[in-house]
Design a protein around this motif. Structure first.
Motif, PDB file in Angstrom:
ATOM      1  N   GLY A 232       0.788  -1.226   0.000  1.00 23.33           N
ATOM      2  CA  GLY A 232       0.000   0.000   0.000  1.00 23.33           C
ATOM      3  C   GLY A 232       0.815   1.268   0.000  1.00 23.33           C
ATOM      4  O   GLY A 232       0.269   2.358   0.188  1.00 23.33           O
ATOM      5  N   GLY A 233       2.136   1.153  -0.236  1.00 22.38           N
ATOM      6  CA  GLY A 233       2.997   2.324  -0.204  1.00 22.38           C
ATOM      7  C   GLY A 233       3.348   2.857  -1.583  1.00 22.38           C
ATOM      8  O   GLY A 233       2.882   2.351  -2.606  1.00 22.38           O
ATOM      9  N   ALA A 234       4.179   3.884  -1.582  1.00 22.78           N
ATOM     10  CA  ALA A 234       4.680   4.496  -2.814  1.00 22.78           C
ATOM     11  C   ALA A 234       6.204   4.502  -2.761  1.00 22.78           C
ATOM     12  O   ALA A 234       6.787   4.814  -1.723  1.00 22.78           O
ATOM     13  N   LEU A 242      23.692   8.553   2.735  1.00 23.75           N
ATOM     14  CA  LEU A 242      24.305   8.081   1.489  1.00 23.75           C
ATOM     15  C   LEU A 242      23.269   7.669   0.448  1.00 23.75           C
ATOM     16  O   LEU A 242      23.626   7.181  -0.617  1.00 23.75           O
ATOM     17  N   GLY A 243      21.998   7.842   0.740  1.00 25.97           N
ATOM     18  CA  GLY A 243      20.953   7.536  -0.219  1.00 25.97           C
ATOM     19  C   GLY A 243      20.509   6.086  -0.151  1.00 25.97           C
ATOM     20  O   GLY A 243      21.342   5.180  -0.102  1.00 25.97           O
ATOM     21  N   SER A 244      19.220   5.868  -0.125  1.00 28.49           N
ATOM     22  CA  SER A 244      18.690   4.508  -0.093  1.00 28.49           C
ATOM     23  C   SER A 244      17.230   4.526  -0.500  1.00 28.49           C
ATOM     24  O   SER A 244      16.570   5.570  -0.502  1.00 28.49           O
ATOM     25  N   PHE A 245      16.722   3.342  -0.849  1.00 26.80           N
ATOM     26  CA  PHE A 245      15.326   3.205  -1.223  1.00 26.80           C
ATOM     27  C   PHE A 245      14.434   3.544  -0.035  1.00 26.80           C
ATOM     28  O   PHE A 245      14.769   3.251   1.114  1.00 26.80           O
ATOM     29  N   ALA A 246      13.292   4.170  -0.295  1.00 35.73           N
ATOM     30  CA  ALA A 246      12.332   4.506   0.748  1.00 35.73           C
ATOM     31  C   ALA A 246      10.941   4.094   0.300  1.00 35.73           C
ATOM     32  O   ALA A 246      10.595   4.198  -0.874  1.00 35.73           O
ATOM     33  N   CYS A 247      10.172   3.596   1.240  1.00 35.07           N
ATOM     34  CA  CYS A 247       8.779   3.244   0.989  1.00 35.07           C
ATOM     35  C   CYS A 247       7.913   4.231   1.757  1.00 35.07           C
ATOM     36  O   CYS A 247       7.908   4.249   2.988  1.00 35.07           O
ATOM     37  N   ALA A 256      11.387  -0.607   3.704  1.00 38.54           N
ATOM     38  CA  ALA A 256      11.095  -1.610   2.686  1.00 38.54           C
ATOM     39  C   ALA A 256       9.627  -1.644   2.297  1.00 38.54           C
ATOM     40  O   ALA A 256       9.286  -1.565   1.125  1.00 38.54           O
ATOM     41  N   SER A 257       8.735  -1.757   3.267  1.00 39.56           N
ATOM     42  CA  SER A 257       7.308  -1.827   2.991  1.00 39.56           C
ATOM     43  C   SER A 257       6.537  -1.239   4.161  1.00 39.56           C
ATOM     44  O   SER A 257       7.086  -1.066   5.253  1.00 39.56           O
TER      45      SER A 257
END
Length: 281
Positions: A232-234, A242-247, A256-257
């Protein structure tokens, strides 16, 4: 019953916490709402993560996927070379692109070989290299049979010069003992379309092949994004650390989710009731 008395410092902490709660929640909700929306860039609609550009902020995409939306079609820069984006398929993580400097021009002024960012992109199986040779001159008498795979292109305006193309998909072979060329460049093309070039191909046909583009598939935390959207995220990008994936979720940012550990944005700083700073009754 007398009201509970607090030290001044505790009252101050409680007030700060009450101020922070709506601000942090608002920030988390803002990123969730903004990055949940698909956007239009140039003539392509329905674009989502990992792409960003125009009025879509970098936090909604991956740093390597910025689109220039100022022209008719989006332009994606890979390893300092611009590519015109012809289509984007979010479901298969695939896009079709064409070299920007060769768009509508088989004889560009400047030649550059392109290097693919293999950390984030790969060619689809239906592509092939097309070698283009420029500034060519014939080493045989001019009254003989025209050379195969020849197209019109003057090198720096020099009369009598032309271009030649070769590709593994072509059945004709070129004998370079009869011709001399001073520069060359490899351009990726769709294999089936490139096979339509013949030994008597014209400049117009070559331009048509170059403009048809070729396929790329991308990798930008694809598995994480699937999990995030499934919860249900974006999907987005956290530029800190240092930058990383975000939900991005309705209750804040997660690693992650939605429901996994939070990165801090959108989370309550502490529970005022359980801490004893506020009591009821």
């Amino acid at each position: 019953m007398h009201p509970q008395l607090f030290p001044i410092s505790c009252i101050f902490v409680a007030i700060v916490a009450l101020i922070r709660i709506p601000a942090s929640l608002a920030q988390g909700n803002e990123e969730y709402l903004n990055c949940s929306r698909l956007f239009q860039c140039g003539n392509i609609q329905g674009i989502g993560y990992p792409f960003w550009g125009a009025d879509r902020s970098q936090s909604c995409g991956h740093p390597s996927f910025q689109l220039n939306c100022s022209g008719e079609a989006p332009v994606l820069t890979i390893k300092e070379r611009p590519y015109r984006v012809l289509s984007i398929d979010n479901a298969t993580y695939a896009l079709r692109v064409a070299r920007q400097e060769f768009w509508n021009d088989s004889c560009p002024q400047y030649l550059h070989n392109a290097t693919l960012d293999t950390d984030h992109f790969n060619y689809t199986a239906d592509t092939n290299d097309l070698a283009l040779y420029y500034g060519c001159t014939s080493l045989i008498p001019s009254n003989t049979t025209p050379l195969p795979n020849q197209f019109s292109c003057l090198a720096n305006g020099t009369e009598g010069t032309f271009g030649i193309f070769t590709s593994p998909g072509l059945t004709t072979t070129l004998n370079f003992t009869t011709v001399s060329c001073n520069s060359s460049v490899n351009v990726r093309v769709n294999s089936a379309v490139g096979a339509g070039l013949s030994s008597d191909g014209t400049s117009a046909k070559l331009t048509e092949v170059l403009d048809s583009g070729f396929g790329l598939v991308w990798e930008a935390n694809n598995t994480n994004c699937e999990q995030c959207v499934g919860s249900g995220g974006a999907c987005g990008w956290n530029s800190s650390n240092l930058g990383s994936f975000a939900c991005y979720c309705s209750d804040g940012n997660h690693t992650a989710s939605c429901g996994s550990s939070q990165t801090g944005t959108g989370a309550l700083p502490f529970d005022l009731v359980s801490s004893g700073l506020i009591s009821f009754g």
